[in-house]
Design an enzyme around this catalytic site. Structure first.
Site, PDB file in Angstrom:
ATOM      1  N   HIS A  45       0.866  -1.209   0.000  1.00  0.00           N
ATOM      2  CA  HIS A  45       0.000   0.000   0.000  1.00  0.00           C
ATOM      3  C   HIS A  45       0.888   1.240   0.000  1.00  0.00           C
ATOM      4  O   HIS A  45       1.503   1.561   1.021  1.00  0.00           O
ATOM      5  CB  HIS A  45      -0.897   0.004   1.244  1.00  0.00           C
ATOM      6  CG  HIS A  45      -1.850   1.163   1.310  1.00  0.00           C
ATOM      7  ND1 HIS A  45      -3.179   1.006   1.632  1.00  0.00           N
ATOM      8  CD2 HIS A  45      -1.681   2.491   1.116  1.00  0.00           C
ATOM      9  CE1 HIS A  45      -3.778   2.185   1.621  1.00  0.00           C
ATOM     10  NE2 HIS A  45      -2.873   3.112   1.322  1.00  0.00           N
ATOM     11  N   HIS A  70       1.369   5.462  -1.752  1.00  0.00           N
ATOM     12  CA  HIS A  70       0.956   6.578  -2.605  1.00  0.00           C
ATOM     13  C   HIS A  70       2.211   7.126  -3.268  1.00  0.00           C
ATOM     14  O   HIS A  70       3.083   7.678  -2.592  1.00  0.00           O
ATOM     15  CB  HIS A  70       0.282   7.673  -1.773  1.00  0.00           C
ATOM     16  CG  HIS A  70      -0.955   7.191  -1.085  1.00  0.00           C
ATOM     17  ND1 HIS A  70      -2.213   7.337  -1.622  1.00  0.00           N
ATOM     18  CD2 HIS A  70      -1.131   6.530   0.089  1.00  0.00           C
ATOM     19  CE1 HIS A  70      -3.105   6.793  -0.813  1.00  0.00           C
ATOM     20  NE2 HIS A  70      -2.473   6.295   0.239  1.00  0.00           N
ATOM     21  N   LEU A  71       2.291   6.962  -4.587  1.00  0.00           N
ATOM     22  CA  LEU A  71       3.477   7.458  -5.303  1.00  0.00           C
ATOM     23  C   LEU A  71       3.226   8.810  -5.959  1.00  0.00           C
ATOM     24  O   LEU A  71       4.177   9.425  -6.465  1.00  0.00           O
ATOM     25  CB  LEU A  71       3.928   6.439  -6.352  1.00  0.00           C
ATOM     26  CG  LEU A  71       4.449   5.102  -5.800  1.00  0.00           C
ATOM     27  CD1 LEU A  71       4.864   4.183  -6.954  1.00  0.00           C
ATOM     28  CD2 LEU A  71       5.614   5.310  -4.840  1.00  0.00           C
ATOM     29  N   LYS A 127      -9.638  -0.421  -5.333  1.00  0.00           N
ATOM     30  CA  LYS A 127      -9.575   0.306  -4.065  1.00  0.00           C
ATOM     31  C   LYS A 127     -10.918   0.955  -3.776  1.00  0.00           C
ATOM     32  O   LYS A 127     -11.457   1.688  -4.607  1.00  0.00           O
ATOM     33  CB  LYS A 127      -8.481   1.386  -4.141  1.00  0.00           C
ATOM     34  CG  LYS A 127      -8.379   2.255  -2.904  1.00  0.00           C
ATOM     35  CD  LYS A 127      -7.829   1.495  -1.703  1.00  0.00           C
ATOM     36  CE  LYS A 127      -7.995   2.259  -0.407  1.00  0.00           C
ATOM     37  NZ  LYS A 127      -6.778   2.728   0.190  1.00  0.00           N
ATOM     38  N   HIS A 135     -10.462   1.258   2.346  1.00  0.00           N
ATOM     39  CA  HIS A 135     -10.194   2.305   3.341  1.00  0.00           C
ATOM     40  C   HIS A 135     -11.363   2.212   4.323  1.00  0.00           C
ATOM     41  O   HIS A 135     -12.477   2.633   4.019  1.00  0.00           O
ATOM     42  CB  HIS A 135     -10.127   3.695   2.699  1.00  0.00           C
ATOM     43  CG  HIS A 135      -9.793   4.760   3.704  1.00  0.00           C
ATOM     44  ND1 HIS A 135      -8.573   5.389   3.757  1.00  0.00           N
ATOM     45  CD2 HIS A 135     -10.508   5.257   4.753  1.00  0.00           C
ATOM     46  CE1 HIS A 135      -8.550   6.246   4.773  1.00  0.00           C
ATOM     47  NE2 HIS A 135      -9.716   6.181   5.394  1.00  0.00           N
ATOM     48  N   HIS A 184      -4.373  -0.363   6.309  1.00  0.00           N
ATOM     49  CA  HIS A 184      -3.829   0.460   7.405  1.00  0.00           C
ATOM     50  C   HIS A 184      -4.649   0.378   8.684  1.00  0.00           C
ATOM     51  O   HIS A 184      -5.197   1.375   9.150  1.00  0.00           O
ATOM     52  CB  HIS A 184      -3.642   1.922   6.954  1.00  0.00           C
ATOM     53  CG  HIS A 184      -4.737   2.476   6.057  1.00  0.00           C
ATOM     54  ND1 HIS A 184      -6.069   2.440   6.379  1.00  0.00           N
ATOM     55  CD2 HIS A 184      -4.659   3.100   4.851  1.00  0.00           C
ATOM     56  CE1 HIS A 184      -6.759   3.003   5.412  1.00  0.00           C
ATOM     57  NE2 HIS A 184      -5.933   3.410   4.471  1.00  0.00           N
ATOM     58  N   LEU A 224      -4.629   9.419   7.953  1.00  0.00           N
ATOM     59  CA  LEU A 224      -5.932   8.779   8.087  1.00  0.00           C
ATOM     60  C   LEU A 224      -5.818   7.319   7.696  1.00  0.00           C
ATOM     61  O   LEU A 224      -5.185   7.027   6.685  1.00  0.00           O
ATOM     62  CB  LEU A 224      -6.970   9.474   7.194  1.00  0.00           C
ATOM     63  CG  LEU A 224      -7.401  10.867   7.684  1.00  0.00           C
ATOM     64  CD1 LEU A 224      -8.243  11.570   6.635  1.00  0.00           C
ATOM     65  CD2 LEU A 224      -8.174  10.759   9.004  1.00  0.00           C
ATOM     66  N   ASP A 239       1.556   2.692   3.490  1.00  0.00           N
ATOM     67  CA  ASP A 239       0.697   3.871   3.310  1.00  0.00           C
ATOM     68  C   ASP A 239       1.529   5.149   3.281  1.00  0.00           C
ATOM     69  O   ASP A 239       1.073   6.205   3.716  1.00  0.00           O
ATOM     70  CB  ASP A 239      -0.391   3.960   4.398  1.00  0.00           C
ATOM     71  CG  ASP A 239      -1.529   4.897   3.987  1.00  0.00           C
ATOM     72  OD1 ASP A 239      -1.621   5.242   2.792  1.00  0.00           O
ATOM     73  OD2 ASP A 239      -2.313   5.285   4.862  1.00  0.00           O
ATOM     74  N   ALA A 293      -3.702  14.987   5.289  1.00  0.00           N
ATOM     75  CA  ALA A 293      -3.456  13.729   5.997  1.00  0.00           C
ATOM     76  C   ALA A 293      -2.429  12.911   5.235  1.00  0.00           C
ATOM     77  O   ALA A 293      -2.525  12.784   4.013  1.00  0.00           O
ATOM     78  CB  ALA A 293      -4.751  12.939   6.112  1.00  0.00           C
TER      79      ALA A 293
HETATM   80  O1  DOR Z   1      -3.257   9.744   5.559  1.00  0.00           O
HETATM   81  C1  DOR Z   1      -3.653   9.393   4.459  1.00  0.00           C
HETATM   82  N1  DOR Z   1      -3.162   9.940   3.329  1.00  0.00           N
HETATM   83  N2  DOR Z   1      -4.617   8.478   4.382  1.00  0.00           N
HETATM   84  C2  DOR Z   1      -5.200   8.163   3.225  1.00  0.00           C
HETATM   85  O2  DOR Z   1      -6.094   7.351   3.234  1.00  0.00           O
HETATM   86  C3  DOR Z   1      -4.825   8.858   1.972  1.00  0.00           C
HETATM   87  C4  DOR Z   1      -3.473   9.385   2.058  1.00  0.00           C
HETATM   88  C5  DOR Z   1      -3.138  10.374   0.970  1.00  0.00           C
HETATM   89  O3  DOR Z   1      -3.419  10.073  -0.203  1.00  0.00           O
HETATM   90  O4  DOR Z   1      -2.583  11.415   1.269  1.00  0.00           O
HETATM   91 ZN    ZN Z   2      -3.332   5.105   1.667  1.00  0.00          ZN
END
Ligand code: DOR
Ligand code: ZN
Length: 361
Positions: A14, A16-17, A100, A137, A175, A220, A248, A264
């Site tokens: 998991h 985020h790129l 997702k 999520h 997460h 989050l 995450d 977040a």
């Molecule tokens: O903290 C988070 N950031 N939780 C998420 O579910 C998304 C992520 C984001 O894309 O920044």
């Molecule tokens: Zn995430």
């Protein structure tokens, strides 16, 4: 005392790129530590089609440092209009590894998320039939529900009925942050798994308010009480194949974090394995790190285990206060702290700048 451990090459289930300059700034950190990663589709606009995922995959590969050996595994962002035929075709053509589910407005770029999961029955039936994992999520978005209860309420109101209605659907509760999530996953069938981040193993909710508001500890689902952190730690080191590594890592520029309405997300990619190793060491469970980091995830997804290995050495390393790439400045998880493990690798780490950032400490 173990001074060095070597494990099969791990994956991040998991991450985020992002895209554009941010992608270029962060992808090397993930590719440095992990062989594969499940890439989140919450771009603007979200990745909802085979064409969009193929193009995004191409941009990720183009942004990799020379010589990197890294495979991004793409995901499809579910919307109310999700098309079962497109999703099935994307999975069969190995473009999508999973779908997702973001409840609408649950988190960053989730405005196009799902408003009512029951309306997606056709998609979920298809996914169940073809064995395609649903990544969830797990938070309700109801403003009447306290933010610290949103995961537990999601499990009760949404996830439990989902599992009842689609008993063979592969589900990853992403997460996880609560004892309720740990219990739900542990007690469920083999088709239910969960990812665990470094931050939810390391911090509890006090970290967000430690001597002032700490935007870099905000993600989050938000970190919960200490008893929940302890339950999540126990699950991670339990050896259960249901729990696996998913950082995450969610980078936002320092300006977007340190703001009146801060984003977040915790950017943990640069020292992710070191952070996990420290937790497993503290729990006297270094022998279980390999399962968590390198075996349980591929086994759940039905993918081959990686060849090759990585080594972690017991050695203090200082985490910089900031990581800079061009114009972008990011504050990593553990900024300014010392971690007791070093990731040993022949390939050089991406360049890490050391620009100082504001702190109340
Ligand atoms: O903290 C988070 N950031 N939780 C998420 O579910 C998304 C992520 C984001 O894309 O920044
Ligand atoms: Zn995430």
């Amino acid at each position: 005392m173990t001074s060095e451990i070597t494990i099969r090459r791990p994956d991040d289930w998991h991450v985020h790129l992002r895209d554009g300059d941010m992608l270029a700034a962060v992808v090397g950190h993930t590719a440095h530590q992990f062989a594969r990663a499940i890439v989140m589709p919450n771009l603007t606009p979200p990745v909802v089609s085979i064409a969009a995922a193929t193009a995004y995959r191409g941009r990720i590969l183009a942004a990799l440092p020379a010589g990197a050996d890294f495979s991004p595994l793409m995901t499809c962002y579910l919307t109310d209009d999700a098309d079962p035929a497109e999703i099935a075709r994307g999975y069969q053509e190995r473009v999508f590894a999973a779908c997702k589910l973001y409840p609408a407005h649950a988190t960053t770029n989730s405005a196009h998320g799902v408003t009512d999961i029951r309306a997606l029955a056709g998609v979920l039936e298809t996914m169940q039939r073809i064995g395609m994992p649903l990544l969830v999520h797990g938070e309700v978005t109801d403003r009447d529900v306290d933010i610290f209860d949103r995961e537990a309420v999601f499990i009760e109101r949404v996830l439990a009925p989902l599992v009842r209605d689609f008993p063979a659907l592969k589900i990853v509760l992403e997460h996880i942050t609560t004892s309720e999530a740990v219990a739900f996953v542990a007690d469920g069938g083999a088709q239910i798994g969960a990812t665990i981040t470094p931050q939810h193993l390391v911090i509890n909710r006090n970290a967000i308010f430690d001597g002032g508001i700490r935007p870099h500890a905000y993600c989050l689902p938000v970190a919960k009480r200490e008893r929940h952190r302890l339950a999540v730690r126990k699950a991670a080191v339990s050896g259960s194949p249901k729990f696996f590594l998913g950082t995450d890592s969610a980078p936002h520029s320092v300006g977007r974090k340190e703001s009146a309405c801060g984003c977040a997300g915790i950017f943990n990619a640069p020292f992710a394995l070191e952070s996990y190793a420290q937790v497993f060491d503290e729990e006297n469970a270094l022998d279980r790190l390999e399962g968590f980091a390198s075996e349980h995830g591929p086994n759940f997804y039905g993918l081959p285990l990686n060849e090759g290995s990585v080594t972690l050495r017991r050695e203090d390393i200082g985490v910089p206060a900031a990581i800079t790439a061009g114009e972008i400045s990011l504050v990593p998880f553990h900024a300014g702290e010392t971690i007791g493990w070093r990731f040993v690798d022949e390939t050089p780490r991406p360049v890490i700048g050391a620009a100082p950032v504001a702190t109340n400490r």
